[in-house]
Design an enzyme around this catalytic site. Sequence first.
Site, PDB file in Angstrom:
ATOM      1  N   ALA A  12      -9.010 -20.578 -10.909  1.00  0.00           N
ATOM      2  CA  ALA A  12      -8.722 -21.838 -11.603  1.00  0.00           C
ATOM      3  C   ALA A  12      -9.965 -22.664 -11.884  1.00  0.00           C
ATOM      4  O   ALA A  12      -9.874 -23.791 -12.353  1.00  0.00           O
ATOM      5  CB  ALA A  12      -7.727 -22.650 -10.781  1.00  0.00           C
ATOM      6  N   ARG A  17     -20.561 -22.975 -15.961  1.00  0.00           N
ATOM      7  CA  ARG A  17     -21.856 -22.334 -16.143  1.00  0.00           C
ATOM      8  C   ARG A  17     -21.810 -21.201 -17.183  1.00  0.00           C
ATOM      9  O   ARG A  17     -22.828 -20.719 -17.648  1.00  0.00           O
ATOM     10  CB  ARG A  17     -22.360 -21.781 -14.795  1.00  0.00           C
ATOM     11  N   GLY A 143     -23.358 -18.750  -1.233  1.00  0.00           N
ATOM     12  CA  GLY A 143     -23.292 -19.461   0.042  1.00  0.00           C
ATOM     13  C   GLY A 143     -23.946 -18.593   1.114  1.00  0.00           C
ATOM     14  O   GLY A 143     -23.700 -17.390   1.173  1.00  0.00           O
ATOM     15  N   ALA A 383      -7.427  19.115 -50.258  1.00  0.00           N
ATOM     16  CA  ALA A 383      -8.107  17.822 -50.327  1.00  0.00           C
ATOM     17  C   ALA A 383      -7.287  16.816 -51.119  1.00  0.00           C
ATOM     18  O   ALA A 383      -6.690  17.150 -52.130  1.00  0.00           O
ATOM     19  CB  ALA A 383      -9.463  18.000 -50.975  1.00  0.00           C
ATOM     20  N   TYR A 390       6.366   5.626 -47.977  1.00  0.00           N
ATOM     21  CA  TYR A 390       6.860   4.256 -47.964  1.00  0.00           C
ATOM     22  C   TYR A 390       7.335   3.863 -49.344  1.00  0.00           C
ATOM     23  O   TYR A 390       6.590   3.979 -50.332  1.00  0.00           O
ATOM     24  CB  TYR A 390       5.711   3.345 -47.504  1.00  0.00           C
TER      25      TYR A 390
HETATM   26  C1  UD1 Z   1     -18.339 -19.162  -4.251  1.00  0.00           C
HETATM   27  C2  UD1 Z   1     -18.527 -19.518  -2.774  1.00  0.00           C
HETATM   28  C3  UD1 Z   1     -19.875 -18.971  -2.293  1.00  0.00           C
HETATM   29  C4  UD1 Z   1     -19.923 -17.475  -2.529  1.00  0.00           C
HETATM   30  C5  UD1 Z   1     -19.623 -17.118  -3.987  1.00  0.00           C
HETATM   31  C6  UD1 Z   1     -19.435 -15.624  -4.129  1.00  0.00           C
HETATM   32  C7  UD1 Z   1     -17.357 -21.638  -2.436  1.00  0.00           C
HETATM   33  C8  UD1 Z   1     -17.505 -23.092  -2.238  1.00  0.00           C
HETATM   34  N1  UD1 Z   1     -18.472 -20.951  -2.615  1.00  0.00           N
HETATM   35  O1  UD1 Z   1     -19.363 -19.818  -4.969  1.00  0.00           O
HETATM   36  O2  UD1 Z   1     -20.048 -19.246  -0.913  1.00  0.00           O
HETATM   37  O3  UD1 Z   1     -21.211 -16.983  -2.149  1.00  0.00           O
HETATM   38  O4  UD1 Z   1     -18.398 -17.741  -4.421  1.00  0.00           O
HETATM   39  O5  UD1 Z   1     -19.346 -15.216  -5.456  1.00  0.00           O
HETATM   40  O6  UD1 Z   1     -16.254 -21.144  -2.402  1.00  0.00           O
HETATM   41  N2  UD1 Z   1     -12.035 -21.739  -8.313  1.00  0.00           N
HETATM   42  C9  UD1 Z   1     -10.780 -22.277  -8.384  1.00  0.00           C
HETATM   43  N3  UD1 Z   1     -10.633 -23.631  -8.319  1.00  0.00           N
HETATM   44  C10 UD1 Z   1     -11.682 -24.468  -8.157  1.00  0.00           C
HETATM   45  C11 UD1 Z   1     -12.978 -23.908  -8.072  1.00  0.00           C
HETATM   46  C12 UD1 Z   1     -13.125 -22.548  -8.155  1.00  0.00           C
HETATM   47  O7  UD1 Z   1      -9.798 -21.551  -8.518  1.00  0.00           O
HETATM   48  O8  UD1 Z   1     -11.463 -25.698  -8.081  1.00  0.00           O
HETATM   49  C13 UD1 Z   1     -12.198 -20.281  -8.451  1.00  0.00           C
HETATM   50  C14 UD1 Z   1     -13.060 -19.884  -9.635  1.00  0.00           C
HETATM   51  O9  UD1 Z   1     -12.261 -19.637 -10.773  1.00  0.00           O
HETATM   52  C15 UD1 Z   1     -13.760 -18.627  -9.151  1.00  0.00           C
HETATM   53  C16 UD1 Z   1     -13.764 -18.779  -7.637  1.00  0.00           C
HETATM   54  O10 UD1 Z   1     -12.842 -19.795  -7.302  1.00  0.00           O
HETATM   55  O11 UD1 Z   1     -13.055 -17.467  -9.497  1.00  0.00           O
HETATM   56  C17 UD1 Z   1     -15.142 -19.148  -7.112  1.00  0.00           C
HETATM   57  O12 UD1 Z   1     -15.583 -20.345  -7.694  1.00  0.00           O
HETATM   58  P1  UD1 Z   1     -17.056 -20.520  -8.213  1.00  0.00           P
HETATM   59  O13 UD1 Z   1     -17.207 -21.888  -8.741  1.00  0.00           O
HETATM   60  O14 UD1 Z   1     -17.442 -19.394  -9.069  1.00  0.00           O
HETATM   61  O15 UD1 Z   1     -17.852 -20.443  -6.816  1.00  0.00           O
HETATM   62  P2  UD1 Z   1     -19.358 -20.023  -6.565  1.00  0.00           P
HETATM   63  O16 UD1 Z   1     -20.233 -21.198  -6.854  1.00  0.00           O
HETATM   64  O17 UD1 Z   1     -19.670 -18.773  -7.244  1.00  0.00           O
HETATM   65 CA    CA Z   2     -18.651 -17.460  -8.677  1.00  0.00          CA
END
Ligand code: UD1
Ligand code: CA
Length: 459
Positions: A12, A17, A143, A383, A390
Site C-alpha cells: 500500500a 521514489r 534497515g 501463395a 467473415y
Molecule cells: C523496508 C524496511 C527496511 C527493509 C526494506 C527491505 C520498514 C520501515 N523498512 O524499507 O527495514 O530493509 O523494506 O526491502 O519497513 N507499504 C505499505 N504501507 C505503507 C508503507 C509501505 O503497504 O504505509 C508497503 C510498500 O508498498 C512496500 C513495503 O511496504 O511494498 C515496504 O515499504 P517501502 O517504503 O518500500 O520500505 P523500504 O524503505 O524499502
Molecule cells: Ca522497498
Amino acid sequence: MKRSLSAVILAAGMGTRMRSSVPKVLHRVNGIPMLRYVVQTVQELSPERVVVVVGKKTEAQIKDALKDVDVRFALQQEPLGTADALLSAKKALWGFRGDLLILNGDTPLITSDTLREFIKRHRRAKNILSILSFSAANPTGYGRVIRNSGGMPLMIKEEKDLSPEEKEINEVNSGVYMMDKELLRLVSQIKINPEKGEYYLTDILELSVKRGKKAGVFKIGLEEEFHGINTKEQLRRAEEILRERIIRYWTDRDVMFMNPSATYIHPTVKIGPDTFIYPNTFLEGSTVIGSHCTIYPNVRIKDSTIGNNVEIKDSSVLEDVQVEDNTVVGPFARLRPGAVIKEGARVGNFVEVKASVIGRGSKAQHLSYIGDAVVGSSVNIGAGTITCNYDGKRKHKTIIEDNVFIGSDTQLVAPVKVQRGAFIGAGSTITKDVPPESLALSRVQQTNIKGWVKRKKRG
Ligand code: UD1
Ligand code: CA
C-alpha cells in the site's frame, strides 16, 4: 500438529521514489507485475490465507492485476508506514490463528525455498518473532540489524536514524517476517517515527526484545533474492537478476542461447534440452517448447505448446497455439489463438492462421490468411490463398480435405468444402463445394489480342 500459516503482503505504499503514475508494485519485471511474483511465491507455501494490503489510490488497479488469483485484500486508509499496513490486515485475518508470514510487495525475487527454510528455522527456534536478514554489498537504504556484543539482535534501524558507524553495518532487513498472530497486539503499540511520521514495522524487534518475547534474526538466502525495488534503477537491476536466474536455470537443463541478455523468458515457461534460442526472443505465459527446436530472432511465443524439432523462423508471433513435432513456422508467420499446426506441416512467409488446423505435412508457405478452417493432411496451399471466413456478421468454416492442391491467389468463400484430392486452379474464387478428385476453376478465360501494343503506340 503443524501450525497454520497465513501470509500478508504489504503493497500500500506510495512508491514515491519510483516517480511514476503506475503503482510501484505493478511495475513489471520481465513483463509481469512485481506483486504477482510475491503472491505466486507465497502461494507455493500453501498458506491458509493470503492478504494483500492496498492503498486507496492504487486499490482498483492492484485488484485488477490480481483478479485471477486467490487472495484477500485489506485497505490501508492512509500510507502511515509498514506497521500500520500490517495492522490494516487484521480484519482480513479475523478468525485465523497461527503464524503470519509478512513480506513487502516490492521484493519479487524471493524464492519459496528460502521462505520455507526461514519458516522452518522460526518454528524450530520456537520464536514469537523472526526476521529474515541478508548481507548487502551496498546496504544503503535498507534497515540495518543492530546486534549486541554477544551477537543477539536488538533492533532494526532505518537509514535515516543511523549513526555513521551504524551505516557500516551490512546485515540488513529483507522485509520478511514471521510472527505469531498474537504479536499484532504488540505491533499496535509501535510508536510513530518522528523523522518520517510513519509507523515502522521494523520497530517490532526492539519492542519484542524489551518485552522478553523470543525473537530472532536469520541470515539466509542470496542477496539477489532480497533486492528491493524503490527506484527505476532498482527495477532495471531486478530485470537483470531475474533474467540471469532464468537463463542459468535453462542452461543447466541444456538449452542454448546465443545472447542471453537479449532473451526474455517468463518464469512460467518450459523448454526442452538442445533447443537453441537466438536473441530478441520473447517466451511468455504458459508456453512449453520441446527439445531440439530452433527459435530464430525476433520471435514472440505466448501461451503456446511447441513440439520437438521445430523451427520457428525470424519475426514470427505465436499466441495460444499448438505446433507439433518436425514443423517449420515462419519467417514472418502469425499464428493466432486456436491455430494447430500438425506434425511435419509448414507455415511460411507472411502467413496468418487463426482458429484452424493445418494437417500433417501440409504446406502454406506464402502470403495467406487461413481462418476458421480445417485443413487435412498433405494439402498444398498456394501463395496468396485467402479463406473469406467473415460475411460482415458471422464467421464461417472452410474445410479442405486431404491431398488437396489449392492454386495461388485463391479465395475460398466460407462456408465451403474442398473434398479429398481436389485441385483448384490459380486465381479462383471458390463459392461452391468442390467434389473429390475434381478440378475447380473460376476465372475469366484469357484473351490475347495480337499486335495490340504496336497499334496502340501508333494510334
Ligand atoms: C523496508 C524496511 C527496511 C527493509 C526494506 C527491505 C520498514 C520501515 N523498512 O524499507 O527495514 O530493509 O523494506 O526491502 O519497513 N507499504 C505499505 N504501507 C505503507 C508503507 C509501505 O503497504 O504505509 C508497503 C510498500 O508498498 C512496500 C513495503 O511496504 O511494498 C515496504 O515499504 P517501502 O517504503 O518500500 O520500505 P523500504 O524503505 O524499502
Ligand atoms: Ca522497498
